[in-house]
Scaffold this motif. Structure first.
Motif, mmCIF file in Angstrom:
data_model
loop_
_atom_site.group_PDB
_atom_site.id
_atom_site.type_symbol
_atom_site.label_atom_id
_atom_site.label_comp_id
_atom_site.label_asym_id
_atom_site.label_seq_id
_atom_site.Cartn_x
_atom_site.Cartn_y
_atom_site.Cartn_z
ATOM 1 N N MET A 1 0.843 -1.194 0.000
ATOM 2 C CA MET A 1 0.000 0.000 0.000
ATOM 3 C C MET A 1 0.879 1.245 0.000
ATOM 4 O O MET A 1 2.071 1.183 0.322
ATOM 5 N N ARG A 2 0.247 2.387 -0.349
ATOM 6 C CA ARG A 2 0.977 3.651 -0.364
ATOM 7 C C ARG A 2 0.684 4.455 0.905
ATOM 8 O O ARG A 2 -0.426 4.417 1.434
ATOM 9 N N ARG A 3 1.698 5.165 1.378
ATOM 10 C CA ARG A 3 1.490 6.110 2.462
ATOM 11 C C ARG A 3 2.444 7.295 2.253
ATOM 12 O O ARG A 3 3.411 7.211 1.488
ATOM 13 N N ILE A 4 2.143 8.387 2.941
ATOM 14 C CA ILE A 4 2.952 9.604 2.847
ATOM 15 C C ILE A 4 3.825 9.703 4.087
ATOM 16 O O ILE A 4 3.364 9.479 5.210
ATOM 17 N N ARG A 5 5.092 10.066 3.880
ATOM 18 C CA ARG A 5 6.018 10.182 4.996
ATOM 19 C C ARG A 5 6.993 11.329 4.710
ATOM 20 O O ARG A 5 7.020 11.885 3.603
ATOM 21 N N TYR A 6 7.781 11.689 5.699
ATOM 22 C CA TYR A 6 8.866 12.650 5.502
ATOM 23 C C TYR A 6 10.005 12.284 6.444
ATOM 24 O O TYR A 6 9.781 11.622 7.469
ATOM 25 N N GLU A 7 11.207 12.666 6.105
ATOM 26 C CA GLU A 7 12.382 12.307 6.897
ATOM 27 C C GLU A 7 13.058 13.495 7.550
ATOM 28 O O GLU A 7 13.811 13.341 8.514
ATOM 29 N N VAL A 8 12.831 14.686 7.010
ATOM 30 C CA VAL A 8 13.368 15.910 7.603
ATOM 31 C C VAL A 8 12.260 16.939 7.660
ATOM 32 O O VAL A 8 11.360 16.948 6.831
ATOM 33 N N SER A 9 12.300 17.799 8.668
ATOM 34 C CA SER A 9 11.295 18.839 8.794
ATOM 35 C C SER A 9 11.457 19.873 7.688
ATOM 36 O O SER A 9 12.554 20.100 7.177
ATOM 37 N N GLY A 10 10.339 20.492 7.329
ATOM 38 C CA GLY A 10 10.381 21.504 6.283
ATOM 39 C C GLY A 10 8.998 21.768 5.728
ATOM 40 O O GLY A 10 7.980 21.423 6.337
ATOM 41 N N GLY A 11 8.959 22.379 4.563
ATOM 42 C CA GLY A 11 7.712 22.712 3.922
ATOM 43 C C GLY A 11 7.084 21.507 3.247
ATOM 44 O O GLY A 11 7.549 20.366 3.386
ATOM 45 N N PRO A 12 6.026 21.736 2.488
ATOM 46 C CA PRO A 12 5.319 20.632 1.831
ATOM 47 C C PRO A 12 6.208 19.762 0.946
ATOM 48 O O PRO A 12 5.931 18.580 0.742
ATOM 49 N N GLU A 13 7.298 20.352 0.437
ATOM 50 C CA GLU A 13 8.163 19.624 -0.489
ATOM 51 C C GLU A 13 8.872 18.425 0.148
ATOM 52 O O GLU A 13 9.405 17.561 -0.572
ATOM 53 N N VAL A 14 8.871 18.323 1.481
ATOM 54 C CA VAL A 14 9.574 17.201 2.120
ATOM 55 C C VAL A 14 8.728 15.934 2.142
ATOM 56 O O VAL A 14 9.243 14.855 2.462
ATOM 57 N N LEU A 15 7.450 16.038 1.813
ATOM 58 C CA LEU A 15 6.574 14.866 1.830
ATOM 59 C C LEU A 15 6.834 13.985 0.616
ATOM 60 O O LEU A 15 7.047 14.482 -0.489
ATOM 61 N N PHE A 16 6.805 12.679 0.816
ATOM 62 C CA PHE A 16 6.979 11.777 -0.319
ATOM 63 C C PHE A 16 6.119 10.523 -0.133
ATOM 64 O O PHE A 16 5.687 10.197 0.979
ATOM 65 N N VAL A 17 5.874 9.820 -1.238
ATOM 66 C CA VAL A 17 5.076 8.592 -1.236
ATOM 67 C C VAL A 17 6.017 7.393 -1.119
ATOM 68 O O VAL A 17 7.059 7.343 -1.786
ATOM 69 N N GLU A 18 5.632 6.431 -0.282
ATOM 70 C CA GLU A 18 6.397 5.197 -0.189
ATOM 71 C C GLU A 18 5.452 3.999 -0.210
ATOM 72 O O GLU A 18 4.277 4.115 0.146
ATOM 73 N N GLU A 19 5.965 2.855 -0.656
ATOM 74 C CA GLU A 19 5.226 1.600 -0.651
ATOM 75 C C GLU A 19 5.630 0.802 0.581
ATOM 76 O O GLU A 19 6.824 0.558 0.807
ATOM 77 N N VAL A 20 4.646 0.410 1.399
ATOM 78 C CA VAL A 20 4.918 -0.353 2.624
ATOM 79 C C VAL A 20 3.856 -1.434 2.783
ATOM 80 O O VAL A 20 2.808 -1.409 2.133
ATOM 81 N N ALA A 21 4.117 -2.388 3.648
ATOM 82 C CA ALA A 21 3.130 -3.419 3.966
ATOM 83 C C ALA A 21 2.003 -2.807 4.792
ATOM 84 O O ALA A 21 2.198 -1.849 5.548
ATOM 85 N N ALA A 22 0.825 -3.366 4.666
ATOM 86 C CA ALA A 22 -0.313 -2.887 5.461
ATOM 87 C C ALA A 22 -0.071 -3.176 6.936
ATOM 88 O O ALA A 22 0.496 -4.215 7.288
ATOM 89 N N PRO A 23 -0.488 -2.278 7.828
ATOM 90 C CA PRO A 23 -0.328 -2.537 9.261
ATOM 91 C C PRO A 23 -1.327 -3.589 9.742
ATOM 92 O O PRO A 23 -2.327 -3.865 9.072
ATOM 93 N N ALA A 24 -1.073 -4.161 10.886
ATOM 94 C CA ALA A 24 -1.982 -5.128 11.496
ATOM 95 C C ALA A 24 -2.633 -4.498 12.722
ATOM 96 O O ALA A 24 -1.946 -3.850 13.519
#
Length: 310
Positions: free
Chosen positions: A1-24
């Motif tokens: 599934m897709r989710r949105i994450r960020y690794e460093v603080s900042g403006g909207p440009e720091v957000l990115f999409v990643e593919e991860v397993a669904a949570p349980a």
């Protein structure tokens, strides 16, 4: 599934999409196919100003696809909404049953996002002021998701005069249509005749004019994540009061009141007494655009992310 994450603080440009397993889902939790996600100013501020990355949680709505141990009041296939403290900007997310509520048949997922959390905060802030029919009420950030509902609560509660304070003249007609009798800009020299209640969702430098706007014996309810300082002398003059409100305190310590308010929201919505306003809907992968709109303060109503499940 897709989710949105960020690794460093900042403006909207720091957000990115990643593919991860669904949570349980864990004990007492639900797993949702998420259809809609609310974007809030506190979360936008955390991304920009936080000392370290956090899970993008918050308001979610969707369909239950799995149950954790001990869940008895929900079933697979139920449509629910609530506040997620984990990764909520995702196609699937976990929601604890204590923070979940069923979505009635007359409402959609986006309706639920626009109504429930914002409506609970708006009603809670309004009730904290202990308003009396015939009093006057001023709402800051009146064009926001919470502000639009606070204006309507004030009207429904019998306020004789409802005043909106907004950041730009372009928002004036919008808040008048929702019931504001008068509209002022934040930088106006005066916000008109003093009021009995101020509901402040902005904080910061706006706290001083908000206290100044109170009549003798007036009450300011502060529920912003923007911080700020109130001078004690400004309260002493005229016997004014400042009250802090946080919805999480009610949810944790007064669950029956929380549930009562939540059901009341749906009843008012079904009766046409509460109108939700959606500023914009963005696909999940465009979360950066949603954050940019919130930061611009140009939104009129709720900003929502939607997935293909919507």
């Amino acid at each position: 599934m897709r989710r949105i994450r960020y690794e460093v603080s900042g403006g909207p440009e720091v957000l990115f999409v990643e593919e991860v397993a669904a949570p349980a889902p864990g004990p007492g939790e639900l797993l949702l196919d998420v259809a809609a996600i609310g974007v809030t100013l506190p979360m936008v501020r955390k991304v920009r100003e936080g000392s370290e990355p956090v899970a993008l949680g918050g308001e979610i709505a969707g369909t239950v696809v799995a149950l954790g141990d001990g869940v008895v009041d929900f079933a697979i296939g139920d449509r629910v909404t609530g506040l997620s403290f984990g990764h909520g900007y995702a196609e699937q997310a976990v929601l604890h049953t204590a923070m979940a509520s069923h979505i009635p048949s007359h409402a959609g997922f986006v309706d639920a996002i626009a109504l429930v959390r914002s409506g609970l905060v708006a009603r809670g802030a309004y009730e904290s002021a202990r308003p009396e029919p015939g009093e006057s009420v001023l709402v800051t950030a009146a064009a926001s998701a919470i502000g639009t509902l606070a204006l309507q609560f004030a009207k429904a509660g019998g306020a004789r005069r409802v005043v909106a304070a907004v950041g730009s003249a372009e928002k004036a007609d919008f808040v008048r249509e929702l019931g504001a009798d008068e509209v002022f800009l934040y930088d106006d020299a005066s916000w008109g005749e003093p009021v009995d209640v101020v509901l402040d969702a902005v904080g910061g430098a706006l706290l001083t004019p908000a206290v100044r706007a109170l009549a003798a014996g007036g009450r300011l309810v502060a529920f912003s994540s923007g911080g700020g300082t109130i001078e004690a002398y400004d309260l002493l003059v005229g016997g004014k009061s400042a009250i802090g409100f946080q919805m999480a305190v009610i949810a944790r310590n007064k669950p029956s009141l929380y549930a009562c308010w939540r059901e009341g929201l749906w009843e008012m919505h079904a009766a046409g007494k509460l109108r939700t306003r959606i500023a914009a809907q963005f696909p999940l992968q465009d979360a950066a655009h949603a954050h940019a709109l919130i930061e611009s303060r140009r939104n009129l109503g709720k900003v929502v992310l939607v997935t293909e499940r919507s």
